[in-house]
Design a protein around this motif. Structure first.
Motif, PDB file in Angstrom:
ATOM      1  N   ALA A  24       6.333 -12.149  -5.624  1.00  0.00           N
ATOM      2  CA  ALA A  24       6.426 -11.522  -4.304  1.00  0.00           C
ATOM      3  C   ALA A  24       6.420 -10.006  -4.426  1.00  0.00           C
ATOM      4  CB  ALA A  24       7.690 -11.990  -3.587  1.00  0.00           C
ATOM      5  N   ILE A  25       7.183  -9.473  -5.369  1.00  0.00           N
ATOM      6  CA  ILE A  25       7.204  -8.012  -5.571  1.00  0.00           C
ATOM      7  C   ILE A  25       5.829  -7.527  -6.015  1.00  0.00           C
ATOM      8  CG2 ILE A  25       8.170  -6.160  -6.991  1.00  0.00           C
ATOM      9  CD1 ILE A  25      10.813  -7.751  -7.034  1.00  0.00           C
ATOM     10  N   GLY A  26       5.199  -8.263  -6.935  1.00  0.00           N
ATOM     11  CA  GLY A  26       3.870  -7.877  -7.406  1.00  0.00           C
ATOM     12  C   GLY A  26       2.830  -7.897  -6.299  1.00  0.00           C
ATOM     13  N   LEU A  27       2.892  -8.898  -5.429  1.00  0.00           N
ATOM     14  CA  LEU A  27       1.938  -8.966  -4.324  1.00  0.00           C
ATOM     15  C   LEU A  27       2.188  -7.856  -3.297  1.00  0.00           C
ATOM     16  CD1 LEU A  27       1.650 -12.812  -3.817  1.00  0.00           C
ATOM     17  CD2 LEU A  27      -0.084 -11.256  -4.716  1.00  0.00           C
ATOM     18  N   MET A  28       3.457  -7.514  -3.072  1.00  0.00           N
ATOM     19  CA  MET A  28       3.750  -6.399  -2.158  1.00  0.00           C
ATOM     20  C   MET A  28       3.253  -5.076  -2.731  1.00  0.00           C
ATOM     21  SD  MET A  28       7.408  -7.146  -0.346  1.00  0.00           S
ATOM     22  CE  MET A  28       8.323  -7.660  -1.769  1.00  0.00           C
ATOM     23  N   ALA A  31      -0.515  -5.055  -2.338  1.00  0.00           N
ATOM     24  CA  ALA A  31      -0.874  -4.755  -0.952  1.00  0.00           C
ATOM     25  C   ALA A  31      -0.667  -3.280  -0.653  1.00  0.00           C
ATOM     26  CB  ALA A  31      -0.042  -5.610  -0.003  1.00  0.00           C
ATOM     27  N   SER A  32       0.429  -2.719  -1.161  1.00  0.00           N
ATOM     28  CA  SER A  32       0.693  -1.295  -0.971  1.00  0.00           C
ATOM     29  C   SER A  32      -0.416  -0.454  -1.598  1.00  0.00           C
ATOM     30  CB  SER A  32       2.045  -0.942  -1.591  1.00  0.00           C
ATOM     31  OG  SER A  32       2.222   0.437  -1.676  1.00  0.00           O
ATOM     32  N   PHE A  33      -0.878  -0.864  -2.784  1.00  0.00           N
ATOM     33  CA  PHE A  33      -1.960  -0.147  -3.458  1.00  0.00           C
ATOM     34  C   PHE A  33      -3.240  -0.179  -2.623  1.00  0.00           C
ATOM     35  CE2 PHE A  33      -5.623  -0.173  -6.330  1.00  0.00           C
ATOM     36  CZ  PHE A  33      -5.423   1.014  -7.016  1.00  0.00           C
ATOM     37  N   PHE A  34      -3.596  -1.352  -2.122  1.00  0.00           N
ATOM     38  CA  PHE A  34      -4.822  -1.466  -1.331  1.00  0.00           C
ATOM     39  C   PHE A  34      -4.712  -0.698  -0.010  1.00  0.00           C
ATOM     40  CE2 PHE A  34      -5.790  -5.374  -3.879  1.00  0.00           C
ATOM     41  CZ  PHE A  34      -6.940  -4.865  -4.456  1.00  0.00           C
ATOM     42  N   LEU A  47      -3.800  10.466  -8.441  1.00  0.00           N
ATOM     43  CA  LEU A  47      -4.100   9.550  -9.541  1.00  0.00           C
ATOM     44  C   LEU A  47      -2.825   8.991 -10.159  1.00  0.00           C
ATOM     45  CD1 LEU A  47      -6.209   8.259 -11.382  1.00  0.00           C
ATOM     46  CD2 LEU A  47      -6.039  10.276 -12.842  1.00  0.00           C
ATOM     47  N   SER A  48      -1.801   9.816 -10.271  1.00  0.00           N
ATOM     48  CA  SER A  48      -0.551   9.340 -10.871  1.00  0.00           C
ATOM     49  C   SER A  48       0.100   8.257 -10.009  1.00  0.00           C
ATOM     50  CB  SER A  48       0.419  10.502 -11.087  1.00  0.00           C
ATOM     51  OG  SER A  48       0.722  11.129  -9.870  1.00  0.00           O
ATOM     52  N   LYS A  49       0.038   8.397  -8.687  1.00  0.00           N
ATOM     53  CA  LYS A  49       0.597   7.372  -7.807  1.00  0.00           C
ATOM     54  C   LYS A  49      -0.209   6.078  -7.909  1.00  0.00           C
ATOM     55  CE  LYS A  49       2.082   6.331  -3.164  1.00  0.00           C
ATOM     56  NZ  LYS A  49       2.340   6.777  -1.825  1.00  0.00           N
ATOM     57  N   GLU A  50      -1.511   6.194  -8.004  1.00  0.00           N
ATOM     58  CA  GLU A  50      -2.353   5.012  -8.138  1.00  0.00           C
ATOM     59  C   GLU A  50      -2.066   4.278  -9.444  1.00  0.00           C
ATOM     60  OE1 GLU A  50      -6.487   5.959  -7.682  1.00  0.00           O
ATOM     61  OE2 GLU A  50      -6.133   7.049  -5.823  1.00  0.00           O
ATOM     62  N   ILE A  51      -1.955   5.019 -10.537  1.00  0.00           N
ATOM     63  CA  ILE A  51      -1.696   4.396 -11.838  1.00  0.00           C
ATOM     64  C   ILE A  51      -0.312   3.762 -11.857  1.00  0.00           C
ATOM     65  CG2 ILE A  51      -1.298   4.897 -14.290  1.00  0.00           C
ATOM     66  CD1 ILE A  51      -3.642   6.867 -14.120  1.00  0.00           C
ATOM     67  N   ALA A  52       0.687   4.461 -11.319  1.00  0.00           N
ATOM     68  CA  ALA A  52       2.050   3.923 -11.312  1.00  0.00           C
ATOM     69  C   ALA A  52       2.132   2.652 -10.476  1.00  0.00           C
ATOM     70  CB  ALA A  52       3.015   4.972 -10.786  1.00  0.00           C
ATOM     71  N   THR A  53       1.536   2.665  -9.289  1.00  0.00           N
ATOM     72  CA  THR A  53       1.577   1.484  -8.429  1.00  0.00           C
ATOM     73  C   THR A  53       0.812   0.325  -9.062  1.00  0.00           C
ATOM     74  OG1 THR A  53       1.664   2.926  -6.506  1.00  0.00           O
ATOM     75  CG2 THR A  53       1.137   0.630  -6.097  1.00  0.00           C
TER      76      THR A  53
END
Length: 76
Positions: A24-28, A31-34, A47-53
């Protein structure tokens, strides 16, 4: 001297709960990334936020899948 049996550091009864929670956490996070990619303009992306997420989502989905397999009796 007899060898010790290999045991799991996590109790077997926790496998189903851990799999549901981590998936559930991984799917959230996925979804947040997309949503972040779809709603943020190309100039304002980080880029750092994208890589971290993406990395966090990957870790949670990986461990969630592992515990799901263990909970269903597929020992990997």
């Amino acid at each position: 001297m007899a060898p010790k049996a290999v045991t799991s550091p996590v109790p077997v009864a926790w496998y189903p709960s851990l799999s549901v929670l981590m998936l559930a956490i991984g799917l959230m996070l996925t979804a947040s990334f997309f949503i972040y990619e779809a709603t943020t303009s190309r100039r304002n992306r980080s880029l750092s936020k994208e890589i971290a997420t993406g990395a966090l989502a990957s870790v949670f989905l990986g461990f969630g899948s592992l515990f799901l397999l263990l909970a269903t009796g597929v020992y990997v």
